[in-house]
Design a protein around this motif. Structure first.
Motif, mmCIF file in Angstrom:
data_model
loop_
_atom_site.group_PDB
_atom_site.id
_atom_site.type_symbol
_atom_site.label_atom_id
_atom_site.label_comp_id
_atom_site.label_asym_id
_atom_site.label_seq_id
_atom_site.Cartn_x
_atom_site.Cartn_y
_atom_site.Cartn_z
ATOM 1 N N ALA A 1 43.512 17.490 54.580
ATOM 2 C CA ALA A 1 43.671 17.894 55.980
ATOM 3 C C ALA A 1 44.563 19.119 56.077
ATOM 4 N N CYS A 2 44.378 19.879 57.153
ATOM 5 C CA CYS A 2 45.256 21.014 57.432
ATOM 6 C C CYS A 2 45.487 21.097 58.936
ATOM 7 N N SER A 3 46.562 21.788 59.327
ATOM 8 C CA SER A 3 46.884 21.934 60.746
ATOM 9 C C SER A 3 47.757 23.166 60.934
ATOM 10 N N TRP A 4 47.600 23.820 62.099
ATOM 11 C CA TRP A 4 48.320 25.055 62.393
ATOM 12 C C TRP A 4 49.575 24.790 63.220
ATOM 13 N N SER A 5 50.563 25.663 63.036
ATOM 14 C CA SER A 5 51.758 25.603 63.864
ATOM 15 C C SER A 5 51.432 26.114 65.261
ATOM 16 N N PRO A 6 52.181 25.684 66.272
ATOM 17 C CA PRO A 6 51.926 26.136 67.652
ATOM 18 C C PRO A 6 52.036 27.652 67.813
ATOM 19 N N ASP A 7 52.849 28.312 66.952
ATOM 20 C CA ASP A 7 53.026 29.759 67.080
ATOM 21 C C ASP A 7 52.079 30.555 66.181
ATOM 22 N N THR B 1 33.944 25.077 46.240
ATOM 23 C CA THR B 1 33.057 24.611 45.165
ATOM 24 C C THR B 1 32.851 23.099 45.190
ATOM 25 N N LYS B 2 33.612 22.402 46.020
ATOM 26 C CA LYS B 2 33.457 20.951 46.174
ATOM 27 C C LYS B 2 33.468 20.607 47.661
ATOM 28 N N PHE B 3 33.521 19.316 47.969
ATOM 29 C CA PHE B 3 33.503 18.860 49.363
ATOM 30 C C PHE B 3 34.536 19.630 50.193
ATOM 31 N N VAL B 4 34.139 20.087 51.369
ATOM 32 C CA VAL B 4 35.094 20.692 52.301
ATOM 33 C C VAL B 4 35.566 19.581 53.231
ATOM 34 N N GLN B 5 36.859 19.273 53.185
ATOM 35 C CA GLN B 5 37.384 18.104 53.888
ATOM 36 C C GLN B 5 37.813 18.399 55.321
ATOM 37 N N ASP B 6 38.314 19.601 55.577
ATOM 38 C CA ASP B 6 38.835 19.875 56.919
ATOM 39 C C ASP B 6 38.731 21.361 57.220
ATOM 40 N N VAL B 7 38.565 21.692 58.499
ATOM 41 C CA VAL B 7 38.563 23.067 58.977
ATOM 42 C C VAL B 7 39.267 23.076 60.322
ATOM 43 N N ARG B 8 40.180 24.033 60.533
ATOM 44 C CA ARG B 8 40.958 24.048 61.773
ATOM 45 C C ARG B 8 41.169 25.472 62.263
ATOM 46 N N TYR B 9 40.952 25.667 63.579
ATOM 47 C CA TYR B 9 41.251 26.929 64.243
ATOM 48 C C TYR B 9 42.733 26.992 64.608
ATOM 49 N N SER B 10 43.296 28.194 64.543
ATOM 50 C CA SER B 10 44.666 28.393 65.016
ATOM 51 C C SER B 10 44.677 28.332 66.547
ATOM 52 N N PRO B 11 45.820 27.996 67.164
ATOM 53 C CA PRO B 11 45.865 27.923 68.638
ATOM 54 C C PRO B 11 45.452 29.226 69.327
ATOM 55 N N SER B 12 45.720 30.371 68.698
ATOM 56 C CA SER B 12 45.369 31.661 69.307
ATOM 57 C C SER B 12 43.895 31.981 69.159
ATOM 58 N N GLY B 13 43.203 31.314 68.236
ATOM 59 C CA GLY B 13 41.795 31.582 67.992
ATOM 60 C C GLY B 13 41.552 32.768 67.085
ATOM 61 N N ASP B 14 42.592 33.408 66.573
ATOM 62 C CA ASP B 14 42.426 34.593 65.735
ATOM 63 C C ASP B 14 41.955 34.240 64.327
ATOM 64 N N HIS B 15 42.322 33.072 63.858
ATOM 65 C CA HIS B 15 41.965 32.666 62.497
ATOM 66 C C HIS B 15 41.540 31.197 62.479
ATOM 67 N N PHE B 16 40.853 30.839 61.401
ATOM 68 C CA PHE B 16 40.694 29.419 61.090
ATOM 69 C C PHE B 16 40.837 29.249 59.592
ATOM 70 N N ALA B 17 41.170 28.033 59.182
ATOM 71 C CA ALA B 17 41.422 27.730 57.768
ATOM 72 C C ALA B 17 40.567 26.548 57.339
ATOM 73 N N SER B 18 40.246 26.516 56.054
ATOM 74 C CA SER B 18 39.493 25.391 55.500
ATOM 75 C C SER B 18 40.173 24.896 54.234
ATOM 76 N N VAL B 19 40.062 23.602 53.979
ATOM 77 C CA VAL B 19 40.609 22.988 52.765
ATOM 78 C C VAL B 19 39.571 22.029 52.204
ATOM 79 N N GLY B 20 39.651 21.768 50.887
ATOM 80 C CA GLY B 20 38.631 20.923 50.286
ATOM 81 C C GLY B 20 39.075 20.187 49.053
ATOM 82 N N SER B 21 38.117 19.460 48.463
ATOM 83 C CA SER B 21 38.378 18.665 47.272
ATOM 84 C C SER B 21 38.595 19.523 46.033
#
Length: 600
Positions: free
Chosen positions: A236-242, A187-207
């Motif tokens: 910001a967001c980030s995925w674990s290597p596993d 509903t507000k600014f989307v600040q970051d989006v990140r794919y998981s290392p496996s490519g199965d999922h991605f996540a988004s975070v925002g204001s």
């Protein structure tokens, strides 16, 4: 005489309040930007630091390719440079103008062949291109406002997700990349989006302080993480290597670790209580180090297995270093920067990771000078018109205001501090003004010995004054400089005085004879900012706005060591960090050390 490059002490990332700062990582290395510099540092090997200064304008984001051979960095003009990090020469692979404004983020595909860059352009907000030719590989469309982040699925079939200030995420198929659909979860600014290392999922975070998970192939929304939410904008967001965990950094000064499968909060780290502790960036290295960036520039490194605090905090200057000095009693130097901060660092330990923050209240504006006494005390001046004393690991609470803006500082006998100011020169002892000189000329630099004080002026002259502990009495005038005298330094025994000026010329004077020894130290082409003598008084180092450092010989005035381009943007301070070890600092916030060999 010769020199060899030695250790490099890097600056920390630049931050902007209310904006996400993008950190990148590859293996155990993290990459970030500050000013025109790109910094790559190894968290497992602190001595392995690389800087790149190929950009003409301030940089905004940098990412290392999945192969580890190249780095792509972008700046405020929309220019992306791809350069080699495998070799020492940092060869440029390509330079491309991708959008007509600031690049906010960029990402490599899993094959290290294609790059998507996004940001704030006038005609478009994103561009997809080949790293080696710059040719287009599709379109990044669907947004109506600046794009803050982009992430690419690392495996085929490629997908790209972009996050924008228009509160939407656009899902692209690729390559070539083309619009697939718009996702309206935030509903507000989307600040970051990140794919998981496996490519199965991605996540988004925002204001809106929300976290959403999506299917990596289809872009389908899988759900929201609602357990123990943040209370402020998630930057910001980030995925674990596993692929099992997600970390988020937020403006509520917390870093949270989430289990992706259960969508529960595993750990919450709280950092401080001030604006400077807001978390604005993060990355999770392949070596399992979680790194979150504070507004202050501090890099907080967490271990997800232990502790409720960062395992370590990496400090460093965020702005240009404007003054520095070596402390005689310990293997330590102090570096003051344009934002008023002063940090200390031990230079004898090559494995040292970080600066240390001085305790107590520092300056509120640019640090214009730092000088040290033989007893190990240090004194600093700033554009907040204050003289501060530094003892041990912090500032002495008592502060002495100056009559006008201070330009230069020197320490004489009994820790008497001489401050050259816009309106005159003050002698200060124990935070009390003991003498004030109001000359007819405008002072610009000062240096002191046990009995003499040298004051340089904007009239291109140096005056010598005798100091008896109570007053200054003029004893001689030295001439020969061709510009405003900008730096002065007595040799350790007080017999020689080096005077550098705004034209780049250095004149060496004999104090006893009151005459010129040589005027041949004149290879700089811009203002001399700093001069430093070796302990034996046989060599003098100079740092200049022209980015170069020279080491001059008293016995052989025409012989010198030229360290070209020692500090991108200009060198503001030079100091001797032990026998044969020279340190230089300047506009890029980094301190570089050089091993100097003096041949007989």
């Amino acid at each position: 005489m010769s020199f060899k490059r030695s250790d490099l002490y890097p600056c920390n990332p630049a931050t902007t309040r209310g904006e996400s700062t993008k950190l990148g990582s590859n293996s155990d290395k993290i990459v970030y930007t500050n000013g025109r510099a790109v910094v790559i540092r190894d968290l497992k090997n602190p001595a392995a630091v690389t800087t790149y200064s190929g950009h003409v304008q301030n940089t905004t984001v940098a990412r290392i390719s999945p192969s580890g051979y190249y780095c792509a960095s972008a700046d405020i003009t929309g220019t992306v440079r791809v350069w080699d990090i495998a070799g020492e020469d940092q060869a440029l692979k390509g330079e491309y103008k991708v959008i007509s404004g600031t690049v906010k983020d960029l990402e490599w595909d899993g094959e290290s062949k294609r790059i998507v860059a996004v940001g704030d352009g006038r005609d478009k907000f994103g561009h997809a291109f080949m790293m080696d030719s710059g040719s287009s590989t599709g379109e990044i469309i669907g947004h109506s406002k600046v794009i803050n982040a982009v992430s690419i699925r690392g495996q085929r079939p490629f997908r790209a997700a972009t996050a924008s200030d228009d509160a939407t995420i656009v899902f692209h198929q690729g390559a070539p990349y083309k619009y697939e659909k718009t996702i309206k979860t935030h509903t507000k600014f989307v600040q970051d989006v990140r794919y998981s290392p496996s490519g199965d999922h991605f996540a988004s975070v925002g204001s809106d302080a929300k976290i959403f998970l999506y299917d990596g192939k289809t872009g389908e929304t899988l759900g929201e993480i609602t357990d123990s939410p943040h209370s402020g904008s998630i930057m910001a967001c980030s995925w674990s290597p596993d692929n099992t965990a997600l970390v988020t950094s937020a403006a509520d000064r917390t870093v949270k670790l989430w289990d992706v499968e259960t969508r529960k909060a595993l750990t919450t780290w709280t950092l401080g209580s001030t604006v400077h502790d807001q978390q604005v960036g993060s990355t999770w290295t392949a070596g399992d180090d979680i790194v979150s960036l504070s507004m202050s520039g501090a890099l907080n490194v967490f271990d997800r297995r232990v502790g409720d605090k960062p395992a370590r905090v990496l400090l460093g200057p965020q702005k240009s270093i404007t003054a520095a000095v070596a402390l005689p009693s310990a293997s330590t130097f102090l570096a003051g920067s344009a934002d008023g901060r002063i940090l200390s660092r031990t230079y004898s330990d090559a494995g040292a990771e970080s600066y240390a923050q001085l305790e107590g209240e520092g300056h509120a504006a640019l640090v214009s000078g730092i000088a040290a006494s033989a007893e190990g005390k240090a004194f600093s001046i700033g554009f907040d018109d204050k003289l501060r004393e530094i003892e041990g690991s912090g500032f002495v609470p008592a502060v002495c205001p100056t009559s006008s803006q201070p330009k230069s500082v020197a320490v004489g006998p009994d820790s008497t501090v001489f401050v050259a100011e816009a309106s005159g020169v003050e002698a200060i002892r124990s935070n009390q003004r003991v003498f004030e000189l109001n000359p007819k000329f405008a002072p610009s630099a000062v240096a002191a010995t046990e009995t003499l004080v040298a004051i340089g002026g904007e009239d291109q002259k140096v005056r010598l004054y005798a100091w008896d502990g109570k007053a200054l009495a003029e004893s001689a005038t030295l001439e020969g400089n061709k510009g405003t005298v900008s730096a002065l330094a007595f040799s350790p025994d007080g017999s020689l005085l080096a005077a550098g000026d705004s034209s780049g010329k250095i004149v060496l004077f004999d104090i006893k004879e009151k005459k010129t020894v040589t005027t041949r130290w004149s290879f700089h082409s811009a203002r001399i900012h700093s001069l430093a003598w070796t302990a034996d008084g046989q060599h003098c180092a100079s740092g200049s706005l022209d980015t170069h450092v020279y080491v001059w010989s008293v016995q052989k005035p025409m012989r010198n060591i030229a360290i070209k381009n020692a500090g991108p943007g200009g060198v503001s301070a030079v100091l001797w960090a032990g026998d044969g070890r020279l340190a230089s600092a300047g506009a890029d916030g980094c301190v570089r050390t050089w091993d100097i060999t003096f041949h007989a």
